[in-house]
Design a protein around this motif. Structure first.
Motif, PDB file in Angstrom:
ATOM      1  N   THR A  39       0.858  -1.177   0.000  1.00  0.00           N
ATOM      2  CA  THR A  39       0.000   0.000   0.000  1.00  0.00           C
ATOM      3  C   THR A  39       0.900   1.235   0.000  1.00  0.00           C
ATOM      4  O   THR A  39       2.051   1.169   0.442  1.00  0.00           O
ATOM      5  CB  THR A  39      -0.904   0.020   1.240  1.00  0.00           C
ATOM      6  OG1 THR A  39      -0.064   0.040   2.411  1.00  0.00           O
ATOM      7  CG2 THR A  39      -1.813  -1.196   1.279  1.00  0.00           C
ATOM      8  N   GLN A  99       1.764  -0.495   8.882  1.00  0.00           N
ATOM      9  CA  GLN A  99       1.066  -0.569   7.600  1.00  0.00           C
ATOM     10  C   GLN A  99       1.249  -1.949   6.969  1.00  0.00           C
ATOM     11  O   GLN A  99       2.192  -2.671   7.285  1.00  0.00           O
ATOM     12  CB  GLN A  99       1.570   0.527   6.668  1.00  0.00           C
ATOM     13  CG  GLN A  99       1.424   1.922   7.232  1.00  0.00           C
ATOM     14  CD  GLN A  99      -0.012   2.279   7.584  1.00  0.00           C
ATOM     15  OE1 GLN A  99      -0.957   1.839   6.914  1.00  0.00           O
ATOM     16  NE2 GLN A  99      -0.198   3.091   8.616  1.00  0.00           N
ATOM     17  N   SER A 100       0.355  -2.286   6.038  1.00  0.00           N
ATOM     18  CA  SER A 100       0.327  -3.643   5.498  1.00  0.00           C
ATOM     19  C   SER A 100       0.513  -3.661   3.986  1.00  0.00           C
ATOM     20  O   SER A 100       0.447  -2.632   3.311  1.00  0.00           O
ATOM     21  CB  SER A 100      -1.007  -4.304   5.849  1.00  0.00           C
ATOM     22  OG  SER A 100      -2.086  -3.566   5.275  1.00  0.00           O
ATOM     23  N   TYR A 101       0.764  -4.855   3.468  1.00  0.00           N
ATOM     24  CA  TYR A 101       0.729  -5.084   2.032  1.00  0.00           C
ATOM     25  C   TYR A 101      -0.501  -5.936   1.719  1.00  0.00           C
ATOM     26  O   TYR A 101      -1.056  -6.600   2.609  1.00  0.00           O
ATOM     27  CB  TYR A 101       2.012  -5.771   1.537  1.00  0.00           C
ATOM     28  CG  TYR A 101       2.271  -7.137   2.121  1.00  0.00           C
ATOM     29  CD1 TYR A 101       1.792  -8.293   1.509  1.00  0.00           C
ATOM     30  CD2 TYR A 101       3.017  -7.285   3.293  1.00  0.00           C
ATOM     31  CE1 TYR A 101       2.042  -9.552   2.039  1.00  0.00           C
ATOM     32  CE2 TYR A 101       3.280  -8.522   3.828  1.00  0.00           C
ATOM     33  CZ  TYR A 101       2.786  -9.659   3.203  1.00  0.00           C
ATOM     34  OH  TYR A 101       3.033 -10.897   3.747  1.00  0.00           O
ATOM     35  N   ASP A 110      -2.975  -7.777   4.276  1.00  0.00           N
ATOM     36  CA  ASP A 110      -4.415  -7.903   4.054  1.00  0.00           C
ATOM     37  C   ASP A 110      -4.616  -9.061   3.088  1.00  0.00           C
ATOM     38  O   ASP A 110      -4.072  -9.051   1.976  1.00  0.00           O
ATOM     39  CB  ASP A 110      -4.987  -6.614   3.464  1.00  0.00           C
ATOM     40  CG  ASP A 110      -4.775  -5.419   4.390  1.00  0.00           C
ATOM     41  OD1 ASP A 110      -4.893  -5.600   5.613  1.00  0.00           O
ATOM     42  OD2 ASP A 110      -4.482  -4.322   3.886  1.00  0.00           O
ATOM     43  N   GLU A 163       6.023   4.254   5.204  1.00  0.00           N
ATOM     44  CA  GLU A 163       6.525   3.777   6.497  1.00  0.00           C
ATOM     45  C   GLU A 163       7.905   3.138   6.339  1.00  0.00           C
ATOM     46  O   GLU A 163       8.792   3.320   7.182  1.00  0.00           O
ATOM     47  CB  GLU A 163       5.550   2.786   7.120  1.00  0.00           C
ATOM     48  CG  GLU A 163       5.953   2.364   8.526  1.00  0.00           C
ATOM     49  CD  GLU A 163       4.948   1.450   9.191  1.00  0.00           C
ATOM     50  OE1 GLU A 163       5.035   1.261  10.422  1.00  0.00           O
ATOM     51  OE2 GLU A 163       4.074   0.909   8.482  1.00  0.00           O
ATOM     52  N   ALA A 223       0.803   3.637   1.967  1.00  0.00           N
ATOM     53  CA  ALA A 223       1.147   3.918   3.365  1.00  0.00           C
ATOM     54  C   ALA A 223       2.318   3.053   3.821  1.00  0.00           C
ATOM     55  O   ALA A 223       3.177   3.514   4.593  1.00  0.00           O
ATOM     56  CB  ALA A 223      -0.069   3.676   4.255  1.00  0.00           C
ATOM     57  N   LEU A 224       2.380   1.802   3.359  1.00  0.00           N
ATOM     58  CA  LEU A 224       3.509   0.943   3.722  1.00  0.00           C
ATOM     59  C   LEU A 224       4.805   1.466   3.118  1.00  0.00           C
ATOM     60  O   LEU A 224       5.848   1.459   3.779  1.00  0.00           O
ATOM     61  CB  LEU A 224       3.253  -0.495   3.262  1.00  0.00           C
ATOM     62  CG  LEU A 224       4.427  -1.460   3.454  1.00  0.00           C
ATOM     63  CD1 LEU A 224       4.816  -1.565   4.925  1.00  0.00           C
ATOM     64  CD2 LEU A 224       4.091  -2.841   2.882  1.00  0.00           C
TER      65      LEU A 224
END
Length: 269
Positions: A90, A168-170, A116, A96, A92-93
């Motif tokens: 994402t 944050q995630s991928y 996710d 980060e 956001a990731l």
């Protein structure tokens, strides 16, 4: 102070239609290495045109984890992150990660990254999805271990120091079609199945308990039909692993050509 450098390693095989979407989000890194596993399509060529380095290997048993490990050993960045062709960061990731590399916490030599989980076109929120789960995906070069010579999905650890967890995630597009799921299941269980892990009726009981646990207790039914299929097919994966272990134990005591014929290779090999 300059940010520390990042090498992104991508395991790939015959995924020419996905490789661009996998490589592009990481072109800001020090380098992107595509660990190509003897692709017969344009995966390697497309990756090279995008600016990635391509390292090709042909590990025993088709072990893509080992192929990835060999590419990680060739990385020149201070940090190494591995990602697969069915995974996307994402925005956001990415931000980060850049902040992390700009000032890595003291004594931290690895980082867990949550994901996710997408199944057949949508994210899972319950059932087999665990929002607390996060794998170590980012490691400091020279300080990681990857014991993957004897099977799939062994995971990366760090030799020393602390492991942070990113917020944050991928996105992991794990199952994009049931035909793809069956191909993955056959590939993964073929190497991981060993006679010593063989089971008979207990495997059926574990399959039933897996489904009941994830579909009812962990609320998989809240994800609708997608949730039912996810709980069923992931339970079937573990059942298949047990069944193949039983199969190998049986065939080891029989004579090929007399008691059975050598199995045909999977389509596409």
């Amino acid at each position: 102070m300059a940010s520390e450098t990042l090498s992104v390693v991508i395991a790939a095989r015959n995924c020419e239609d996905r490789i661009e979407g996998t490589v592009k989000p990481w072109l800001w890194a020090h380098e992107v290495i595509v660990a190509d596993q003897m692709s017969t399509d344009a995966t390697a060529d497309r990756a090279t045109r995008l600016g990635a380095k391509v390292w090709s290997g042909n590990p025993p048993g088709g072990n893509f984890d080992l192929n990835r490990k060999l590419a990680m050993e060739r990385a020149t960045g201070q940090w190494v992150l591995y990602i697969d062709t069915d995974e996307r960061p994402t925005p956001a990731l990415v931000e980060e990660l850049k902040a992390f590399l700009a000032a890595p916490p003291a004594h931290v030599n690895g980082a867990r990254i949550p994901n996710d989980l997408y199944f057949l076109g949508g994210p899972l929120k319950h059932g087999i999805y665990n929002r607390r789960h996060a794998e170590i995906r980012l490691v400091r070069q020279g300080l990681w271990l990857y014991p993957c010579e004897s099977g799939y999905h062994r995971g990366v650890t760090v030799k020393s120091g602390e492991v942070a967890r990113l917020f944050q995630s991928y996105r992991h597009y794990n199952v994009n079609g049931l035909s793809e799921w069956f191909l993955k299941t056959n590939q993964y269980t073929e190497l991981d199945a060993t006679p010593g892990r063989a089971a008979t009726w207990s495997a059926l009981l574990r399959f039933k308990l897996f489904f009941l646990k994830h579909y009812f207790w962990k609320l998989g039914f809240l994800d609708g039909w997608r949730g039912f299929l996810a709980c069923w097919y992931f339970g079937l994966y573990h059942f298949t692993l047990s069944a193949k272990s039983w199969e190998k134990a049986q065939l080891a005591a029989l004579k090929e050509g007399s008691d059975y014929l050598s199995p045909l290779p999977p389509a596409g090999r």
